[in-house]
Design an enzyme around this catalytic site. Structure first.
Site, mmCIF file in Angstrom:
data_model
loop_
_atom_site.group_PDB
_atom_site.id
_atom_site.type_symbol
_atom_site.label_atom_id
_atom_site.label_comp_id
_atom_site.label_asym_id
_atom_site.label_seq_id
_atom_site.Cartn_x
_atom_site.Cartn_y
_atom_site.Cartn_z
ATOM 1 N N PHE A 264 7.878 -12.101 19.402
ATOM 2 C CA PHE A 264 6.586 -11.549 19.815
ATOM 3 C C PHE A 264 6.143 -12.271 21.073
ATOM 4 O O PHE A 264 6.011 -13.489 21.083
ATOM 5 C CB PHE A 264 5.525 -11.713 18.720
ATOM 6 C CG PHE A 264 4.219 -11.071 19.115
ATOM 7 C CD1 PHE A 264 4.035 -9.702 18.981
ATOM 8 C CD2 PHE A 264 3.190 -11.827 19.673
ATOM 9 C CE1 PHE A 264 2.844 -9.093 19.377
ATOM 10 C CE2 PHE A 264 2.000 -11.224 20.067
ATOM 11 C CZ PHE A 264 1.831 -9.862 19.914
ATOM 12 N N ASP B 92 8.489 -19.544 25.008
ATOM 13 C CA ASP B 92 7.150 -19.037 24.715
ATOM 14 C C ASP B 92 6.573 -19.918 23.615
ATOM 15 O O ASP B 92 6.839 -19.715 22.438
ATOM 16 C CB ASP B 92 7.233 -17.566 24.286
ATOM 17 C CG ASP B 92 5.863 -16.986 23.963
ATOM 18 O OD1 ASP B 92 4.891 -17.764 23.884
ATOM 19 O OD2 ASP B 92 5.779 -15.751 23.787
ATOM 20 N N LYS C 186 -2.757 -19.878 22.816
ATOM 21 C CA LYS C 186 -3.515 -20.022 21.556
ATOM 22 C C LYS C 186 -4.311 -21.336 21.372
ATOM 23 O O LYS C 186 -5.512 -21.356 21.533
ATOM 24 C CB LYS C 186 -2.588 -19.785 20.367
ATOM 25 C CG LYS C 186 -2.172 -18.310 20.257
ATOM 26 C CD LYS C 186 -1.572 -17.976 18.929
ATOM 27 C CE LYS C 186 -1.456 -16.485 18.718
ATOM 28 N NZ LYS C 186 -0.272 -15.834 19.273
HETATM 29 C C1 LIG Z 1 0.027 -14.720 20.128
HETATM 30 C C2 LIG Z 1 1.250 -14.780 20.929
HETATM 31 C C3 LIG Z 1 1.336 -14.180 22.192
HETATM 32 C C4 LIG Z 1 0.239 -13.311 22.763
HETATM 33 O O1 LIG Z 1 -0.946 -14.045 22.937
HETATM 34 P P1 LIG Z 1 -2.324 -13.250 23.227
HETATM 35 O O2 LIG Z 1 -3.279 -14.353 23.571
HETATM 36 O O3 LIG Z 1 -2.668 -12.537 21.968
HETATM 37 O O4 LIG Z 1 -2.067 -12.336 24.355
HETATM 38 C C5 LIG Z 1 2.492 -14.353 22.930
HETATM 39 N N1 LIG Z 1 3.505 -15.081 22.455
HETATM 40 C C6 LIG Z 1 3.460 -15.686 21.253
HETATM 41 C C7 LIG Z 1 4.611 -16.516 20.792
HETATM 42 C C8 LIG Z 1 2.336 -15.539 20.434
HETATM 43 O O5 LIG Z 1 2.302 -16.097 19.228
#
Ligand SMILES: *Cc1c(COP(=O)(O)O)cnc(C)c1O
Length: 400
Positions: A135, A220, A249
């Site tokens: 994700f 990420d 986050k």
């Molecule tokens: C939550 C998340 C995102 C997206 O973050 P948003 O602030 O919701 O755009 C991208 N990569 C990872 C691994 C995430 O957990």
């Protein structure tokens, strides 16, 4: 509460599956709804509230900064973003920071930077290899990188230039690499995909492959960063440093922010005008982040969080031993999931909430726990008691 929920149904897009709680106030691990019911919050704003709700250091930093200056744009210098960049650079071993406002924006910045680097140094190579069950966000670029058909299909055609290969399969990455490949991007632990651990040697193998083929390795760490997995960055567990890292986050303790960090030779390829964000590095968000990062980096903080997470994991594993419904406990630090024998995570979440515990059904057969890193032993014990009572309720009397 039902009045507010009805109003929400009337006036907001119905794109979220919200739990039926209207939260009014939070303090540390605890939250209260507008009827005064108290909950232990083990969702933590989806791995955002690393210091819990309304941590005094974050509250003070926001109030103090708000009274000074909230926003200036990047046509000027401001000090909080510079101090924040220094802390992140020193801790990560990477060289430079760029700030934006969310996880998806951080991923977009990382991917644009990789393409820019490929344009300058690799004859226009642009393809990015990502993995199934990943994700990376919801905007068109990061959605195109996300290995989840359910999110992708309704929005096709997506951005070209992505190769999605099975998670934890190094050979598949090798096979997918060609002359157009510029980068490999993974989460060090997959969060939204269900808290999926990397196989031993997987991340190191990606690093070695990227080095061998001259590719960029992008981590990420939007969900895993800022102490979530017990070290400040998840990559520290494996000793595998990426070339570019995305953060968001937990970075500002609940205030919207995103960031990428990169090695100098890579960061240098974003030249003036290539990328930007009106709000990015905004003093308010940067001050909140600075307060959050300082707390997490304070001597003893991560050690205590690791001890607390070991207690939580041990309690969860005892459920695995005693209840047939619990098949597995996975994850690291304060990013944990329990795997279930059948697709009943939504019911388990409801049972837990009725008993005063908020958790997240990350998969139909998995419940995710992301308490603040500051969660106390007593809160862990109470949460596990509630979880156990909820599991027992779901199993009937069927403990093994
Ligand atoms: C939550 C998340 C995102 C997206 O973050 P948003 O602030 O919701 O755009 C991208 N990569 C990872 C691994 C995430 O957990």
């Amino acid at each position: 509460m039902t009045d507010w929920i009805a109003e929400e149904h009337r006036y907001l897009f119905q794109n979220y599956g919200r739990q039926p709680v209207v939260i009014e106030r939070g303090q540390g691990t605890r939250a209260w709804d507008i009827e005064g019911n108290e909950y232990l919050d083990f969702v933590g704003g989806v791995a955002v509230n690393v210091l819990g709700h309304s941590h005094p250091a974050v509250v003070a930093a926001i109030a103090d900064q708000a009274a000074r200056v909230i926003h200036t744009s990047n046509l000027f210098y401001t000090t909080p973003m510079i101090e924040l960049a220094r802390l992140l650079v020193e801790r990560s071993g990477l060289d430079r920071a760029f700030f934006c406002n969310s996880g998806t924006e951080a991923v977009e910045a990382a991917m644009k930077l990789a393409r820019r680097w490929g344009y300058d140094t690799r004859g226009g190579a642009f393809e990015i290899i990502t993995t199934t069950d990943s994700f990376h966000g919801r905007t068109m670029g990061s959605l195109s990188a996300t290995g989840n058909q359910r999110y992708r299909e309704p929005f096709e055609p997506l951005v070209p230039g992505f190769r999605i290969v099975p998670w934890n399969d190094l050979e598949a990455v090798r096979q997918a690499t060609n002359d157009r490949t510029v980068a490999v991007m993974v989460e060090p632990i997959q969060g939204e995909g269900g808290v999926n651990m990397p196989a031993p040697g997987y991340l190191a193998g990606l690093r070695a492959w990227c080095d061998e083929r001259g590719l960029l390795l992008i981590f990420d760490e939007v969900q895993t960063g800022i102490g979530r997995t017990g070290t400040f960055f998840a990559f520290e567990h494996d000793g595998v440093r990426p070339d570019i890292m995305a953060l968001a986050k937990g970075l500002a303790g609940g205030v919207p922010i995103g960031a990428i960090l990169a090695r100098d030779e890579v960061a240098a390829h974003f030249v003036k005008g290539d990328h930007g964000s009106t709000f990015g590095g905004n003093p308010l968000a940067a001050a909140a982040a600075l307060a959050t990062v300082r707390e997490v980096l304070a001597p003893g903080f991560l050690e205590r969080a690791r001890a607390a997470s070991a207690r939580l994991a041990e309690r969860l594993r005892s459920l695995e031993d005693r209840y047939g419904l619990v098949t597995e406990v996975r994850g690291r630090g304060m990013l944990l999931a329990i795997g279930l024998a059948r697709d009943c995570s939504a019911e388990l979440v409801d049972e837990a909430r009725r008993r005063g515990l908020l958790v997240n059904n990350v998969r139909p057969n998995a419940v995710r726990l992301m308490p603040p890193l500051t969660v106390s032993d007593d809160e862990i014990d109470r949460a596990c008691d509630i979880l156990e009572a909820s599991i027992r309720a779901l199993e009937g009397a069927g403990s093994k």
